[in-house]
Write an enzyme that holds these catalytic residues in place. Structure first.
Site, short mmCIF file in Angstrom:
data_model
loop_
_atom_site.label_atom_id
_atom_site.label_comp_id
_atom_site.label_asym_id
_atom_site.label_seq_id
_atom_site.Cartn_x
_atom_site.Cartn_y
_atom_site.Cartn_z
N ASN A 19 0.92 -1.24 0.01
CA ASN A 19 -0.15 -0.01 -0.01
C ASN A 19 0.77 1.02 -0.13
O ASN A 19 1.31 1.69 0.98
CB ASN A 19 -0.85 0.15 1.14
CG ASN A 19 -1.75 0.96 1.36
OD1 ASN A 19 -1.85 1.92 0.42
ND2 ASN A 19 -2.91 0.90 2.27
N ARG A 104 -2.60 -2.08 -3.61
CA ARG A 104 -3.72 -1.18 -3.45
C ARG A 104 -3.58 -0.07 -4.37
O ARG A 104 -2.58 0.72 -4.29
CB ARG A 104 -3.92 -0.78 -2.03
CG ARG A 104 -5.02 0.47 -1.87
CD ARG A 104 -4.97 0.87 -0.63
NE ARG A 104 -6.07 1.53 -0.34
CZ ARG A 104 -6.22 2.93 -0.01
NH1 ARG A 104 -5.00 3.36 0.85
NH2 ARG A 104 -7.20 3.49 0.21
N HIS A 193 -12.68 3.29 -0.61
CA HIS A 193 -12.79 2.18 0.45
C HIS A 193 -13.53 1.01 0.04
O HIS A 193 -14.01 0.17 0.79
CB HIS A 193 -13.69 2.69 1.62
CG HIS A 193 -12.80 3.77 2.32
ND1 HIS A 193 -13.70 4.73 3.18
CD2 HIS A 193 -11.33 4.02 2.66
CE1 HIS A 193 -12.54 5.60 3.66
NE2 HIS A 193 -11.52 5.17 3.40
N ARG A 254 -11.67 15.80 6.46
CA ARG A 254 -12.38 16.20 5.39
C ARG A 254 -13.99 16.50 5.87
O ARG A 254 -14.30 15.90 6.63
CB ARG A 254 -12.46 15.12 4.31
CG ARG A 254 -11.28 14.55 3.85
CD ARG A 254 -11.24 13.84 2.72
NE ARG A 254 -10.16 13.01 2.54
CZ ARG A 254 -9.85 11.59 2.62
NH1 ARG A 254 -11.05 10.74 2.85
NH2 ARG A 254 -8.76 11.03 2.21
N ASN A 347 -13.96 0.57 17.02
CA ASN A 347 -13.69 0.77 18.49
C ASN A 347 -14.43 1.93 19.38
O ASN A 347 -14.47 1.70 20.68
CB ASN A 347 -12.18 1.30 18.79
CG ASN A 347 -11.01 0.42 18.11
OD1 ASN A 347 -10.97 -0.62 18.73
ND2 ASN A 347 -10.38 0.85 16.85
N GLU A 397 -8.35 -4.93 4.74
CA GLU A 397 -7.88 -4.57 3.38
C GLU A 397 -6.95 -5.35 2.92
O GLU A 397 -6.92 -5.81 1.86
CB GLU A 397 -7.90 -3.32 3.25
CG GLU A 397 -9.15 -2.68 3.70
CD GLU A 397 -9.03 -1.00 3.63
OE1 GLU A 397 -9.38 -0.38 2.64
OE2 GLU A 397 -8.67 -0.34 4.77
P1 AMP Z 1 -8.25 4.31 10.76
O1 AMP Z 1 -8.38 5.45 9.52
O2 AMP Z 1 -9.22 3.09 10.29
O3 AMP Z 1 -7.11 3.70 10.93
O4 AMP Z 1 -9.12 5.00 12.04
C1 AMP Z 1 -8.22 6.05 12.59
C2 AMP Z 1 -9.04 6.48 13.56
O5 AMP Z 1 -9.84 5.81 14.52
C3 AMP Z 1 -8.40 7.41 14.62
O6 AMP Z 1 -8.09 8.79 14.08
C4 AMP Z 1 -9.60 7.39 15.83
O7 AMP Z 1 -10.43 8.65 15.59
C5 AMP Z 1 -10.02 6.02 15.69
N1 AMP Z 1 -9.83 5.50 17.15
C6 AMP Z 1 -8.87 4.43 16.78
N2 AMP Z 1 -8.74 3.63 18.01
C7 AMP Z 1 -9.99 4.17 18.55
C8 AMP Z 1 -10.47 4.09 19.95
N3 AMP Z 1 -10.01 3.01 20.73
N4 AMP Z 1 -11.57 4.65 20.30
C9 AMP Z 1 -12.11 5.59 19.56
N5 AMP Z 1 -11.62 5.87 18.45
C10 AMP Z 1 -10.52 5.21 17.91
#
Ligand code: AMP
Length: 414
Positions: A19, A104, A193, A254, A347, A397
């Site tokens: 990626n 990717r 996505h 965004r 999460n 992914e």
């Molecule tokens: P991703 O782009 O899928 O890696 O998601 C990243 C985002 O997930 C971060 O900017 C956080 O806002 C959110 N995130 C990650 N871990 C947690 C958690 N334990 N609780 C709440 N939000 C989370």
């Protein structure tokens, strides 16, 4: 590549997933016999003095994480360093067990509706799409070129973020703007996505004990980037991102949906250039623009301390999410499941709870106890009586890219 004459002849079963971003390369090496990770890692801040490579071998119960901090000049140097780390674990790119490299690729336009073995013609088409994906496709192309130079004999496969959305009907994909102008500049809704939406919608069908063709699902991919999709019988019929990943939900940085007139207004009244507005809407808006933080953990912490800006940002985020759930409910007619995925979706229990709150009339509810459980496994969080299943499905992914890559290169047609 040479193979010792005494070595057992085995079918190659490994896939390296790459990626490539503008200043980073993330990678995973998987064994497709069982989908096991053999190694994972990333190179970040490529081209800077502070480049860093983090590599974790996972064979035989896992090894020590290794880190290199020497400057990495470009993607070619990054991939060379990755190849060295893999070789140190006996997993080198020259191994006869490596079946393919899966890349990717963010934008596949209309032509690529499925994973595609990369040749010069495919690469040229990905380059032709740079004007509609200026932030992503150039880095993906660099990654592909570099990997091909390293292993020109190995099948390399492009797996497109847009591919899953190419089944959208024309009335969902077209913007209501002048047709000639739209066609001349390839302006339409492509969605992104897609690899995650494909994986999650399939997994959620499995969770319900059904075939994907039997279920209608709303997938909510809520990470730093966020998108929703409506999936009917395994086919995407609508998605919230558009020509670019800017449209739709409120994201980490965004804006998601805004009145397009905001752009002319900023040009005419605030004297901003289109590049400045691009940065404003892509990098300085969304949660970070609303409250200064884009990490949902931090936003929740601030809300717990009574911070009003964080509260409003959260409410705007949830309001938009709810509107898309309602819209896609109407698009699908019947919904069997709503699935939450990605960093926030997997999460943040308060986000899941708030997104579904008040939608009981639509058959949607979340069980507080199940919602509070933390687990890396796909799971249902709706109460038994709910008409619509609410699920948390950790996205994967890389596994999806590896599976699509492997099934393409091992298919009899290849
Ligand atoms: P991703 O782009 O899928 O890696 O998601 C990243 C985002 O997930 C971060 O900017 C956080 O806002 C959110 N995130 C990650 N871990 C947690 C958690 N334990 N609780 C709440 N939000 C989370």
């Amino acid at each position: 590549m040479t193979t010792e004459s005494t070595a057992p002849v085995t079918d190659p079963t490994r896939v390296l997933v790459l990626n490539s971003g503008s200043s980073s390369v993330k990678y995973q090496l998987l064994d497709m016999r069982d989908g096991a990770r053999l190694a994972v890692g990333l190179v970040e801040r490529i081209g800077e003095e502070t480049s860093r490579l983090v590599h974790t071998p996972l064979t035989d119960g896992g090894g020590e994480k290794r880190e290199r901090t020497a400057p990495v000049a470009d993607h070619a140097a990054a991939l060379k360093a990755v190849a060295e780390e893999l070789a140190a674990d006996g997993l080198g790119l020259d191994s006869p067990e490596l079946a393919a490299i899966g890349h990717r690729v963010v934008h596949g336009g209309l032509r690529f509706s499925a994973p595609t073995v990369i040749d010069d013609d495919v690469l040229a088409e990905v380059e032709r799409l740079v004007p509609v994906a200026p932030l992503h496709n150039p880095a993906n192309i660099t990654g592909i070129r570099t990997a091909r130079a390293l292993r020109p004999d190995l099948p390399q496969v492009a797996v497109f973020d847009t591919a899953f959305h190419t089944t959208m009907p024309e009335y969902a994909a077209r913007y209501a703007i002048d047709t000639e102008t739209a066609d001349a500049h390839r302006i339409r809704r492509y969605g992104f996505h897609g690899t995650s939406h494909a994986y999650v919608s399939r997994r959620v069908a499995g969770l319900l004990g059904k075939d994907p063709s039997e279920v209608n699902v709303i997938v909510l991919h809520l990470g730093n980037g966020a998108s929703a999709s409506a999936v009917a019988g395994g086919r995407c019929v609508d998605t919230s991102m558009g020509l670019t990943p800017l449209e739709g939900l409120v994201m980490g940085t965004r804006s998601g949906d805004v009145d397009p007139a905001v752009v002319f207004h900023l040009e005419r009244v605030a004297g901003m250039s289109s590049d400045e507005i691009d940065v404003l809407l892509n990098k300085k808006s969304g949660l970070v623009g609303l409250c200064g933080d884009n990490d949902m953990r931090e936003i929740r912490r601030r809300i717990d301390e009574g911070d009003e800006r964080a509260r409003l940002a959260f409410d705007i985020y949830i309001h938009r999410l709810k509107k898309y759930i309602g819209a896609y409910y109407a698009v699908l007619g019947r919904v069997d499941a709503v699935a939450f995925t990605a960093g926030v979706g997997e999460n943040a229990a308060p986000v899941r709870e708030a997104a579904v709150a008040g939608l009981e009339e639509l058959g949607l509810a979340v069980d507080a106890g199940l919602n509070a459980v933390r687990s890396p496994e796909p799971r249902l969080i709706s109460p038994g009586y709910a008409r619509v299943a609410v699920a948390v499905v950790p996205t994967d992914e890389e596994l999806e890219i590896a599976q699509q890559t492997y099934s393409l290169v091992t298919s009899p047609a290849h």
